[in-house]
Design a protein around this motif. Structure first.
Motif: not given
Length: 227
Positions: A2, A4-9
């Motif tokens: 998977s 990166f999620s938007l939050l992680e970015m």
């Protein structure tokens, strides 16, 4: 696998921006310090150039009072200065035109030392000047021998100075706010030289060097330009 999620970015971008800010702050401080050091060097070079000019010609140059400044002194028909205060005549002295922020150096010389036909003598020179320089709390720092001339940079804020613009043009900066910076542009014989200071929203960051008449006389005697 998977991504990166938007939050992680978003979190990574925040951390990266913080790191960039931490890195840039010391760089800005270092660049500001370098400009102050360059300006101090240019003020000292101007002081030495004035000494050299006096040794060669027996008088200090007049200020450059042209608008915009052209780097050459302005002398009246009777060989006195058109004005006692203006811009340092940098071309005449073979100097860099401005301080490290691109503003012309302010220059005031006592008329005893600038008359092109009536050369000053040792007896007339030592106590002739009426220029005074004060420091912290208004303490007189130009005593016991008032300066023959002063050269001044208007510092990083440049208030009250004249900004050099490409193509030989210039524009006058906004008037200063700090009372001591106002003193340095009011056209009288009193100047302020002290450490950088902030009072409320007003900042004092002018830089000034004096040309002592004692040093001037000593150098001219050594060069056999004065008896």
């Amino acid at each position: 696998m998977s991504g990166f999620s938007l939050l992680e970015m978003a979190l990574a971008l925040v951390i990266l921006s913080l790191m960039m800010g931490w890195l840039m702050t010391p760089l800005r401080v270092q660049q500001a310090l370098q400009k102050y050091q360059q300006t101090e060097q240019r003020l000292y070079a101007a002081q030495q150039a004035l000494l050299g000019h006096a040794i060669i010609y027996h008088y200090l140059p007049c200020p450059d009072t042209d608008q915009p400044p052209d780097g050459w002194e302005n002398v009246s028909a009777n060989q006195s200065c058109v004005g006692d205060e203006g811009v340092l005549p940098w071309l005449q002295l073979g100097l860099v035109a401005t301080d490290a922020w691109g503003r012309f150096l302010r220059y005031r010389a006592d008329s005893t030392f600038t008359h092109h036909a009536q050369w000053f003598s040792v007896s007339a020179a030592e106590n002739a000047s009426n220029i005074q320089v004060v420091g912290d709390a208004g303490a007189l720092i130009s005593a016991p021998s008032r300066p023959a001339a002063i050269i001044l940079s208007h510092g990083e804020n440049g208030l009250g100075g004249i900004q050099s613009v490409s193509g030989g043009q210039a524009f006058v900066m906004t008037a200063p706010v700090h009372v001591d910076e106002q003193e340095n542009v009011d056209g009288d014989l009193v100047f302020v030289d002290k450490a950088q200071q902030q009072a409320g929203g007003a900042v004092f960051d002018d830089r000034l060097v004096m040309l002592s008449p004692k040093v001037l006389i000593q150098q001219m005697v050594q060069a056999q330009r004065l008896p």
